[in-house]
Design a protein around this motif. Sequence first.
Motif, PDB file in Angstrom:
ATOM      1  N   ASP A  59       0.850  -1.187   0.000  1.00 52.41           N
ATOM      2  CA  ASP A  59       0.000   0.000   0.000  1.00 52.41           C
ATOM      3  C   ASP A  59       0.891   1.244   0.000  1.00 52.41           C
ATOM      4  O   ASP A  59       1.527   1.568   1.009  1.00 52.41           O
ATOM      5  CB  ASP A  59      -0.913  -0.017   1.228  1.00 52.41           C
ATOM      6  N   LEU A  60       0.936   1.927  -1.127  1.00 50.00           N
ATOM      7  CA  LEU A  60       1.820   3.090  -1.260  1.00 50.00           C
ATOM      8  C   LEU A  60       1.372   4.255  -0.382  1.00 50.00           C
ATOM      9  O   LEU A  60       2.180   5.107  -0.012  1.00 50.00           O
ATOM     10  CB  LEU A  60       1.878   3.530  -2.727  1.00 50.00           C
ATOM     11  N   GLN A  61       0.085   4.299  -0.026  1.00 50.84           N
ATOM     12  CA  GLN A  61      -0.405   5.391   0.812  1.00 50.84           C
ATOM     13  C   GLN A  61       0.155   5.324   2.228  1.00 50.84           C
ATOM     14  O   GLN A  61       0.381   6.353   2.860  1.00 50.84           O
ATOM     15  CB  GLN A  61      -1.942   5.341   0.877  1.00 50.84           C
ATOM     16  N   SER A  62       0.393   4.112   2.724  1.00 49.60           N
ATOM     17  CA  SER A  62       0.813   3.956   4.121  1.00 49.60           C
ATOM     18  C   SER A  62       2.265   4.326   4.353  1.00 49.60           C
ATOM     19  O   SER A  62       2.698   4.465   5.502  1.00 49.60           O
ATOM     20  CB  SER A  62       0.583   2.508   4.577  1.00 49.60           C
ATOM     21  N   ILE A  63       3.052   4.481   3.293  1.00 50.88           N
ATOM     22  CA  ILE A  63       4.473   4.788   3.475  1.00 50.88           C
ATOM     23  C   ILE A  63       4.836   6.127   2.830  1.00 50.88           C
ATOM     24  O   ILE A  63       5.964   6.335   2.396  1.00 50.88           O
ATOM     25  CB  ILE A  63       5.363   3.670   2.898  1.00 50.88           C
ATOM     26  N   VAL A 108       4.492  -6.114  22.258  1.00 46.85           N
ATOM     27  CA  VAL A 108       5.000  -4.784  22.630  1.00 46.85           C
ATOM     28  C   VAL A 108       4.516  -3.760  21.596  1.00 46.85           C
ATOM     29  O   VAL A 108       5.248  -2.841  21.220  1.00 46.85           O
ATOM     30  CB  VAL A 108       6.539  -4.790  22.704  1.00 46.85           C
ATOM     31  N   GLU A 109       3.274  -3.919  21.153  1.00 50.33           N
ATOM     32  CA  GLU A 109       2.768  -3.121  20.037  1.00 50.33           C
ATOM     33  C   GLU A 109       2.844  -1.627  20.309  1.00 50.33           C
ATOM     34  O   GLU A 109       3.146  -0.831  19.413  1.00 50.33           O
ATOM     35  CB  GLU A 109       1.323  -3.526  19.733  1.00 50.33           C
ATOM     36  N   GLU A 146       4.383   3.404  14.654  1.00 52.73           N
ATOM     37  CA  GLU A 146       3.529   2.987  13.547  1.00 52.73           C
ATOM     38  C   GLU A 146       4.273   3.044  12.220  1.00 52.73           C
ATOM     39  O   GLU A 146       4.095   2.180  11.354  1.00 52.73           O
ATOM     40  CB  GLU A 146       2.283   3.868  13.491  1.00 52.73           C
ATOM     41  N   ARG A 147       5.124   4.058  12.051  1.00 51.00           N
ATOM     42  CA  ARG A 147       5.876   4.188  10.809  1.00 51.00           C
ATOM     43  C   ARG A 147       6.821   3.005  10.609  1.00 51.00           C
ATOM     44  O   ARG A 147       7.054   2.558   9.485  1.00 51.00           O
ATOM     45  CB  ARG A 147       6.675   5.499  10.806  1.00 51.00           C
ATOM     46  N   VAL A 148       7.375   2.484  11.705  1.00 53.83           N
ATOM     47  CA  VAL A 148       8.264   1.323  11.615  1.00 53.83           C
ATOM     48  C   VAL A 148       7.472   0.096  11.174  1.00 53.83           C
ATOM     49  O   VAL A 148       7.932  -0.685  10.332  1.00 53.83           O
ATOM     50  CB  VAL A 148       8.967   1.063  12.962  1.00 53.83           C
ATOM     51  N   ARG A 149       6.270  -0.085  11.723  1.00 57.07           N
ATOM     52  CA  ARG A 149       5.436  -1.224  11.318  1.00 57.07           C
ATOM     53  C   ARG A 149       5.090  -1.146   9.840  1.00 57.07           C
ATOM     54  O   ARG A 149       5.129  -2.149   9.127  1.00 57.07           O
ATOM     55  CB  ARG A 149       4.163  -1.277  12.172  1.00 57.07           C
ATOM     56  N   HIS A 150       4.733   0.052   9.375  1.00 63.05           N
ATOM     57  CA  HIS A 150       4.409   0.207   7.958  1.00 63.05           C
ATOM     58  C   HIS A 150       5.627  -0.095   7.084  1.00 63.05           C
ATOM     59  O   HIS A 150       5.503  -0.723   6.021  1.00 63.05           O
ATOM     60  CB  HIS A 150       3.915   1.629   7.690  1.00 63.05           C
ATOM     61  N   LEU A 151       6.816   0.362   7.530  1.00 60.92           N
ATOM     62  CA  LEU A 151       8.021   0.109   6.744  1.00 60.92           C
ATOM     63  C   LEU A 151       8.321  -1.384   6.675  1.00 60.92           C
ATOM     64  O   LEU A 151       8.663  -1.911   5.607  1.00 60.92           O
ATOM     65  CB  LEU A 151       9.216   0.857   7.340  1.00 60.92           C
ATOM     66  N   LEU A 152       8.204  -2.084   7.805  1.00 65.05           N
ATOM     67  CA  LEU A 152       8.490  -3.517   7.836  1.00 65.05           C
ATOM     68  C   LEU A 152       7.545  -4.276   6.907  1.00 65.05           C
ATOM     69  O   LEU A 152       7.958  -5.202   6.205  1.00 65.05           O
ATOM     70  CB  LEU A 152       8.360  -4.047   9.264  1.00 65.05           C
ATOM     71  N   GLU A 153       6.268  -3.858   6.901  1.00 65.73           N
ATOM     72  CA  GLU A 153       5.309  -4.523   6.033  1.00 65.73           C
ATOM     73  C   GLU A 153       5.624  -4.246   4.565  1.00 65.73           C
ATOM     74  O   GLU A 153       5.582  -5.141   3.723  1.00 65.73           O
ATOM     75  CB  GLU A 153       3.891  -4.046   6.367  1.00 65.73           C
ATOM     76  N   LYS A 163      15.356   7.398  13.029  1.00 67.35           N
ATOM     77  CA  LYS A 163      16.458   7.550  13.975  1.00 67.35           C
ATOM     78  C   LYS A 163      17.230   6.237  14.088  1.00 67.35           C
ATOM     79  O   LYS A 163      16.758   5.180  13.680  1.00 67.35           O
ATOM     80  CB  LYS A 163      15.928   7.968  15.349  1.00 67.35           C
ATOM     81  N   LEU A 164      18.408   6.334  14.674  1.00 67.44           N
ATOM     82  CA  LEU A 164      19.270   5.160  14.786  1.00 67.44           C
ATOM     83  C   LEU A 164      18.603   4.052  15.584  1.00 67.44           C
ATOM     84  O   LEU A 164      18.761   2.874  15.276  1.00 67.44           O
ATOM     85  CB  LEU A 164      20.605   5.552  15.426  1.00 67.44           C
ATOM     86  N   ARG A 165      17.836   4.424  16.613  1.00 68.52           N
ATOM     87  CA  ARG A 165      17.155   3.397  17.417  1.00 68.52           C
ATOM     88  C   ARG A 165      16.128   2.642  16.585  1.00 68.52           C
ATOM     89  O   ARG A 165      16.011   1.421  16.676  1.00 68.52           O
ATOM     90  CB  ARG A 165      16.472   4.050  18.625  1.00 68.52           C
ATOM     91  N   ASP A 166      15.356   3.380  15.790  1.00 64.05           N
ATOM     92  CA  ASP A 166      14.372   2.723  14.927  1.00 64.05           C
ATOM     93  C   ASP A 166      15.063   1.842  13.891  1.00 64.05           C
ATOM     94  O   ASP A 166      14.597   0.730  13.598  1.00 64.05           O
ATOM     95  CB  ASP A 166      13.511   3.768  14.231  1.00 64.05           C
TER      96      ASP A 166
END
Length: 451
Positions: free
Chosen positions: A97-101, A173-174, A179-186, A369-372
């Motif tokens: 989904d291009l909208q989510s990223i 640990v949701e 949220e941006r990290v979850r979208h990127l992983l997907e 960020k580096l942590r993400d």
Amino acid sequence: MLANLDLPIIASATAGADASLNAIPVEAQVLFIGMVFLGTLIVSRFSIRIGVPAILGVLILGLVINIHVLDVSHAEVEKLHVFALALLLFYAGLKTDLQSIRGFLEYGLLLAIGGVAISTLILAGAIVWLSSASGATLVPGLTETMPLGAAFLIAACLGSTDAGATLSVLRQVERQVPERVRHLLEFESSVNDPSALIIYSICLSVFTLTSGQAESMQTMALSASSSLLQKLGSGLLVGAGFGYVAKVVINHFVIDKEQLLVVAMSIAFVDYGCAHFLGGSGYVAVYVTGVFMANLHYRDAQINHQSIQEVLLPFNTMTEISIFLLFGLLVNPADLIPSLPAGIATAAALMLVARPLSVFCFQQVSPFKLRDSSLIAWCGLRGAVPLALSFNVSNAIPRLQGLDPAVAAELAHNCQSIVFIVVILNLLMQGLSLPPVCRWLSAPPTPGLSS
């Protein structure tokens, strides 16, 4: 591109089965299959509770049962392999989904495509440096090395990540996962499925050319690139065309949302078949069609990529479960022992070196960020696609250039075993460690230290 599979692990596991087992009635086999799938439901629930991906529990269940009474031929396994990869890649396209990223599309593409290429190169180099020529022992250095082609095929098999396995573990640990990290992983997982397949195809083309084709590096490169470009180009065109065909069919013939399942499945398989007969890659075509279907707008507002995903999700889940369960049921655990040292070393190289470097090398252009980025680097769980790709390794290894026929069978067996071992260890180690790593990375930074 992926055909005529030969499965030495499965062959060795079933060769010794008693002939009388074949006399078991089909009704009893159906009963057994039903009970096993019910068992996967229980095991999946237990696996999630202890913090490991459900698909790992299914795989272990198959290994524990490990009964060779199912009358499954190599041809049937090959058909399942083609069906599974086509469906997994089609669903991956629907999840793109291009909208989510928005805001990090370029970085997501760079990570999903460039990251797979870098990870494959690093992991292949590590395998060559660590493994013996047969893949049975560890011989660090360059005195006795695994053939370069075999190392690249193993590394390419392991290029694809599984967002489903990752996100199922991160549900614990949701709230601590941005949220941006979850979208990127997907998004990364969706795009790197076809990326890994393409890189695997490149390795297959380069390292399995016949001696007549490989007269020079120039001839080898031209032959591999022309074949690949033809498959990619035809696959892209057919996939895009069927994306719009799907829109027309949905707008004019779909009355209820329940009919989306028939449309999606029929479009995917017709798409795959047409691309194949037109000289293109069916896998690329179904992925591209899924991407178009996910990002086009339809006449009925209730029909969108989410509703299509919802009707296909059970089939996608069933496909993943079937791949893991089939491997567990038909692979003899004893056959994995010779490849255990190389498998452990490859898993360590993948998790500790190849995956982190493939993420951190793009940190300069990363919006995270580096942590993400550290969390993204550790979210590299492998799933059904590497196992499905490994079906082809045993057939490809004997065709490697310059390979001694005397070691071809053993090497093919061990290469497939290495992929299997890496997937198990990756799901187990990273699955168990993801929640504590996420908590540690999301903890407030110590005063005076930068995050």
